[in-house]
Write an enzyme that holds these catalytic residues in place. Structure first.
Site, PDB file in Angstrom:
ATOM      1  N   GLY A   1      -3.544 -21.267  11.607  1.00  0.00           N
ATOM      2  CA  GLY A   1      -3.958 -22.533  10.992  1.00  0.00           C
ATOM      3  C   GLY A   1      -4.219 -22.367   9.545  1.00  0.00           C
ATOM      4  O   GLY A   1      -4.082 -23.611   8.912  1.00  0.00           O
TER       5      GLY A   1
ATOM      6  N   GLU B   1      -0.864 -22.972   8.177  1.00  0.00           N
ATOM      7  CA  GLU B   1      -0.420 -24.495   8.594  1.00  0.00           C
ATOM      8  C   GLU B   1      -1.032 -25.366   7.626  1.00  0.00           C
ATOM      9  O   GLU B   1      -0.587 -26.541   7.046  1.00  0.00           O
ATOM     10  CB  GLU B   1      -0.923 -24.839   9.967  1.00  0.00           C
ATOM     11  CG  GLU B   1       0.166 -24.047  10.875  1.00  0.00           C
ATOM     12  CD  GLU B   1      -0.176 -24.214  12.369  1.00  0.00           C
ATOM     13  OE1 GLU B   1      -1.494 -23.856  12.565  1.00  0.00           O
ATOM     14  OE2 GLU B   1       0.237 -24.480  13.142  1.00  0.00           O
TER      15      GLU B   1
ATOM     16  N   ALA C   1      -7.472 -20.728  12.642  1.00  0.00           N
ATOM     17  CA  ALA C   1      -8.345 -21.431  13.463  1.00  0.00           C
ATOM     18  C   ALA C   1      -9.319 -20.477  14.045  1.00  0.00           C
ATOM     19  O   ALA C   1      -8.949 -19.236  14.232  1.00  0.00           O
ATOM     20  CB  ALA C   1      -7.716 -22.338  14.619  1.00  0.00           C
TER      21      ALA C   1
ATOM     22  N   GLU D   1      -0.054 -16.701  16.114  1.00  0.00           N
ATOM     23  CA  GLU D   1      -0.639 -17.203  17.448  1.00  0.00           C
ATOM     24  C   GLU D   1      -0.002 -16.584  18.749  1.00  0.00           C
ATOM     25  O   GLU D   1      -0.512 -16.459  19.667  1.00  0.00           O
ATOM     26  CB  GLU D   1      -0.229 -18.570  17.388  1.00  0.00           C
ATOM     27  CG  GLU D   1      -1.035 -19.499  16.350  1.00  0.00           C
ATOM     28  CD  GLU D   1      -0.489 -19.507  15.149  1.00  0.00           C
ATOM     29  OE1 GLU D   1       0.492 -18.998  14.590  1.00  0.00           O
ATOM     30  OE2 GLU D   1      -0.786 -20.613  14.524  1.00  0.00           O
TER      31      GLU D   1
HETATM   32  C1  HXC Z   1     -12.365 -16.055  14.285  1.00  0.00           C
HETATM   33  C2  HXC Z   1     -11.966 -14.261  12.749  1.00  0.00           C
HETATM   34  C3  HXC Z   1     -10.761 -14.875  12.616  1.00  0.00           C
HETATM   35  C4  HXC Z   1     -10.303 -15.875  13.357  1.00  0.00           C
HETATM   36  C5  HXC Z   1     -10.915 -12.956  11.236  1.00  0.00           C
HETATM   37  N1  HXC Z   1     -12.123 -13.091  12.028  1.00  0.00           N
HETATM   38  N2  HXC Z   1     -10.122 -13.759  11.601  1.00  0.00           N
HETATM   39  N3  HXC Z   1     -12.874 -14.966  13.602  1.00  0.00           N
HETATM   40  N4  HXC Z   1     -11.354 -16.492  13.816  1.00  0.00           N
HETATM   41  N5  HXC Z   1      -9.070 -16.446  13.183  1.00  0.00           N
HETATM   42  C6  HXC Z   1     -13.335 -12.560  11.951  1.00  0.00           C
HETATM   43  C7  HXC Z   1     -13.260 -11.157  12.600  1.00  0.00           C
HETATM   44  O1  HXC Z   1     -13.542 -11.320  14.013  1.00  0.00           O
HETATM   45  C8  HXC Z   1     -14.412 -10.423  11.830  1.00  0.00           C
HETATM   46  O2  HXC Z   1     -15.633 -10.564  12.265  1.00  0.00           O
HETATM   47  C9  HXC Z   1     -14.215 -10.819  10.219  1.00  0.00           C
HETATM   48  O3  HXC Z   1     -13.558 -12.017  10.540  1.00  0.00           O
HETATM   49  C10 HXC Z   1     -13.514  -9.876   9.451  1.00  0.00           C
HETATM   50  O4  HXC Z   1     -12.095  -9.736  10.356  1.00  0.00           O
HETATM   51  P1  HXC Z   1     -11.391  -8.178  10.425  1.00  0.00           P
HETATM   52  O5  HXC Z   1     -10.511  -8.328  11.565  1.00  0.00           O
HETATM   53  O6  HXC Z   1     -12.450  -7.364  10.670  1.00  0.00           O
HETATM   54  O7  HXC Z   1     -10.657  -8.051   9.031  1.00  0.00           O
HETATM   55  P2  HXC Z   1      -9.476  -6.896   8.828  1.00  0.00           P
HETATM   56  O8  HXC Z   1      -9.572  -5.823   9.867  1.00  0.00           O
HETATM   57  O9  HXC Z   1      -9.341  -7.162   7.403  1.00  0.00           O
HETATM   58  O10 HXC Z   1      -8.181  -8.162   9.436  1.00  0.00           O
HETATM   59  C11 HXC Z   1      -7.904  -9.118   8.761  1.00  0.00           C
HETATM   60  C12 HXC Z   1      -6.914  -9.964   9.688  1.00  0.00           C
HETATM   61  C13 HXC Z   1      -7.435  -9.972  11.261  1.00  0.00           C
HETATM   62  C14 HXC Z   1      -5.566  -9.303  10.049  1.00  0.00           C
HETATM   63  C15 HXC Z   1      -6.701 -11.323   9.158  1.00  0.00           C
HETATM   64  O11 HXC Z   1      -9.168 -10.436  11.334  1.00  0.00           O
HETATM   65  C16 HXC Z   1      -6.675 -10.897  12.212  1.00  0.00           C
HETATM   66  O12 HXC Z   1      -5.761 -10.540  12.893  1.00  0.00           O
HETATM   67  N6  HXC Z   1      -7.480 -12.225  12.293  1.00  0.00           N
HETATM   68  C17 HXC Z   1      -6.855 -13.172  13.216  1.00  0.00           C
HETATM   69  C18 HXC Z   1      -5.673 -13.660  12.927  1.00  0.00           C
HETATM   70  C19 HXC Z   1      -5.120 -14.998  13.620  1.00  0.00           C
HETATM   71  O13 HXC Z   1      -4.556 -14.387  14.813  1.00  0.00           O
HETATM   72  N7  HXC Z   1      -4.866 -16.126  13.249  1.00  0.00           N
HETATM   73  C20 HXC Z   1      -4.539 -17.053  14.110  1.00  0.00           C
HETATM   74  C21 HXC Z   1      -5.652 -17.629  14.968  1.00  0.00           C
HETATM   75  S1  HXC Z   1      -4.898 -18.976  16.054  1.00  0.00           S
HETATM   76  P3  HXC Z   1     -16.650  -9.772  13.013  1.00  0.00           P
HETATM   77  O14 HXC Z   1     -17.898 -10.617  13.233  1.00  0.00           O
HETATM   78  O15 HXC Z   1     -15.968  -9.683  14.667  1.00  0.00           O
HETATM   79  O16 HXC Z   1     -16.646  -8.564  12.043  1.00  0.00           O
HETATM   80  C22 HXC Z   1      -4.615 -20.362  15.060  1.00  0.00           C
HETATM   81  C23 HXC Z   1      -4.220 -21.615  15.883  1.00  0.00           C
HETATM   82  C24 HXC Z   1      -3.984 -22.654  14.890  1.00  0.00           C
HETATM   83  O17 HXC Z   1      -4.840 -20.388  14.035  1.00  0.00           O
HETATM   84  C25 HXC Z   1      -3.431 -23.861  15.618  1.00  0.00           C
HETATM   85  C26 HXC Z   1      -4.270 -24.951  15.063  1.00  0.00           C
HETATM   86  C27 HXC Z   1      -5.579 -25.483  15.317  1.00  0.00           C
END
Ligand code: HXC
Length: 256
Positions: free
Chosen positions: A109, A112, A65, A132
């Site tokens: 997400g 999921e 998400a 998360e």
């Molecule tokens: C918003 C995101 C994002 C996310 C990545 N980006 N994941 N933006 N929401 N979930 C954005 C980053 O901010 C960045 O933009 C760009 O995508 C590239 O990401 P990087 O981190 O620079 O890439 P990398 O170093 O290759 O790392 C990849 C990654 C990391 C390991 C996937 O991005 C990461 O940990 N992302 C978050 C993963 C996460 O926690 N997902 C769960 C979310 S909670 P900018 O503009 O900043 O450069 C969830 C709850 C669901 O999903 C519940 C139901 C709705």
């Protein structure tokens, strides 16, 4: 219909829906989820479509998400505005088979969403995770439930409690993914599955999907009862007559 965050194309009998928000690794923001719901419903209603493939890029199926969008959210607005309501569950309402073709990150997400599809075909670079907990939250779109049913308590607990990611190979071994294929073969293999499904009896396909998915909802006895009713119902279809006649006559069946 013009979409901004997804791309939709028809390839043979398959509708291919590609999540396309590369700058955010296909983070699932509200707009994307709304577009996805519309595209899924349109494909489900299109008689030329036999199966739907949901995919992303080589780098990311979806990294979760949208954290930047979620950051400002507060309860009770999340509740009142039905965050993770209908738009997240659209895929569960689709009657045609939905194949998640997952390459790269399928996190939070994203994982999921893939698990809500009917099967997961994984590229060899796929990484599944429920990170998360690192954000001070837990999975909210079924991850704690579907991942646990897919891979068992211990593996799911480790992933949900620590955010550890699982490789494609491990996902296949644990039962989360149906198969692992080289990343370059991901879409072609998904299209092959869709092509196979397209050549089968449509009522049998729809009932097979309903029956398997019921295994996640019903106690065993009710599930078996549902299966039997669906099975017997198929004896009223042309597909059953054609399929069995073709076997007996030693020819290939031709399903309408
Ligand atoms: C918003 C995101 C994002 C996310 C990545 N980006 N994941 N933006 N929401 N979930 C954005 C980053 O901010 C960045 O933009 C760009 O995508 C590239 O990401 P990087 O981190 O620079 O890439 P990398 O170093 O290759 O790392 C990849 C990654 C990391 C390991 C996937 O991005 C990461 O940990 N992302 C978050 C993963 C996460 O926690 N997902 C769960 C979310 S909670 P900018 O503009 O900043 O450069 C969830 C709850 C669901 O999903 C519940 C139901 C709705």
């Amino acid at each position: 219909m013009a979409y901004e965050m997804i791309e939709v194309e028809t390839q043979g009998p398959a509708a291919v829906i590609r999540l396309n928000r590369p700058a955010a690794l296909n983070a699932l923001c509200d707009q994307l989820m709304q577009e996805l719901g519309q595209a899924l419903r349109a494909a489900d209603a299109d008689p030329a479509v036999a199966a739907i493939i949901l995919t992303g890029s080589e780098k990311a199926f979806a990294a979760g998400a949208d954290i930047k969008e979620m950051q400002a959210r507060r309860f009770p607005d999340t509740y009142l505005n039905d965050f993770i309501g209908a738009s997240w569950e659209a895929v569960l309402t689709i009657r045609k088979p939905v194949i998640a073709a997952v390459a790269g990150f399928a996190l939070g997400g994203g994982c999921e969403l893939a698990m809500m599809c009917d099967m997961i075909l994984a590229a060899d670079n796929a990484k599944f995770g429920q990170p998360e907990i690192n954000l001070g939250i837990i999975p909210g779109a079924g991850g704690s439930q579907r991942l646990t049913r897919a891979i068992g308590k211990s593996k799911a607990m480790e992933m949900v409690l620590t955010g550890r990611m699982m490789s494609a190979e491990d996902a296949e071994r644990a039962g989360l993914a149906a198969r692992v294929v080289p990343v370059a073969d991901l879409l072609p293999e998904a299209l092959k599955i869709a092509g196979k499904i397209a050549g089968l009896s449509a009522p049998a396909v729809a009932m097979a999907k309903e029956a398997v998915n019921a295994a996640f909802e019903l106690p065993l006895r009710e599930g078996v009862r549902l299966e039997r009713r669906l099975f017997l119902g198929l004896f009223g279809t042309e597909g059953q007559q054609e399929g069995m006649a073709a076997f007996v006559e030693k020819r290939k069946p031709v399903f309408k």
